[in-house]
Write an enzyme that holds these catalytic residues in place. Sequence first.
Site, PDB file in Angstrom:
ATOM      1  N   GLY A  24      12.015  70.268  87.143  1.00  0.00           N
ATOM      2  CA  GLY A  24      11.291  70.399  88.402  1.00  0.00           C
ATOM      3  C   GLY A  24      10.311  71.554  88.452  1.00  0.00           C
ATOM      4  N   GLY A  65       7.397  71.743  86.964  1.00  0.00           N
ATOM      5  CA  GLY A  65       6.004  71.290  86.935  1.00  0.00           C
ATOM      6  C   GLY A  65       5.430  71.167  85.540  1.00  0.00           C
ATOM      7  CB  THR A  92       2.229  68.626  87.225  1.00  0.00           C
ATOM      8  OG1 THR A  92       3.044  67.681  87.924  1.00  0.00           O
ATOM      9  CG2 THR A  92       0.931  68.845  87.999  1.00  0.00           C
ATOM     10  CE1 TYR A 105      20.499  65.438  85.515  1.00  0.00           C
ATOM     11  CE2 TYR A 105      18.945  63.650  85.194  1.00  0.00           C
ATOM     12  CZ  TYR A 105      19.254  64.984  85.134  1.00  0.00           C
ATOM     13  OH  TYR A 105      18.317  65.885  84.696  1.00  0.00           O
ATOM     14  CD  GLN A 142      21.104  68.061  75.659  1.00  0.00           C
ATOM     15  OE1 GLN A 142      20.252  68.685  75.052  1.00  0.00           O
ATOM     16  NE2 GLN A 142      20.954  67.717  76.927  1.00  0.00           N
ATOM     17  CG  ASP A 192       6.635  67.490  79.627  1.00  0.00           C
ATOM     18  OD1 ASP A 192       7.366  68.461  79.874  1.00  0.00           O
ATOM     19  OD2 ASP A 192       6.617  66.456  80.307  1.00  0.00           O
TER      20      ASP A 192
END
Length: 208
Positions: free
Chosen positions: A10, A12, A15, A43, A54, A78
């Site tokens: 979260g 960013g 982005t 999750y 992993q 990323d």
Amino acid sequence: MHIAIAGNIGSGKTTLTKLLAKRYGWKPHFEPVDDNPYLADYYEDMTRWSFNLQIYFLNKRFRDVVEISKSKETIIQDRTIFEDARIFAPNLHDMGMMSDRDFANYTDLFDLMMSLVELPDLMIYIKSSIPTLVSHIQKRGREYEKSIRIDYLEGLNRRYEDWIASYKGKLMVIDGDRLHFESSIDDFTQITDNIDAELYGLFPFESK
């Protein structure tokens, strides 16, 4: 060159990767999320699926590193292979969600891979507080992320800080709470000015 974006869930990363790829004409490598066959299950039951997830990430990230090392283009990535091994897997192990046996197996595999991996030419770390991370996670509305625990994010943040404090490569730290690069041209320009300074020596800047 190899440019890498690091940061908690979260923060960013994706982005910023997209924005910088467009700004500089770099080739982006994105974290495999939407087509990840383990993420939703993970999750729901972290203990059951932590090792599988992993290993999946380690495999994908190592393939990326090999591809990047052979590329003549500048790649912006990323999330990195280092984050999986130094942050996410140890955090799961410490929380009792990955067994000693699985963690030892994972670590041995990672250490073998590291003998073939070089550090990025520039690591960009997005440092964000828990409220900022939670706000971003809620805003993007991924169903499987609704069950993420605050203590899980806190553990990751602590490990990110420890890892960054000991990181030996070229590093740039972005204040993810203060710089809204996704919506502010001025904030994004501040980041690109610093990148220009670090990579090309065009402007003075303050770095870690």
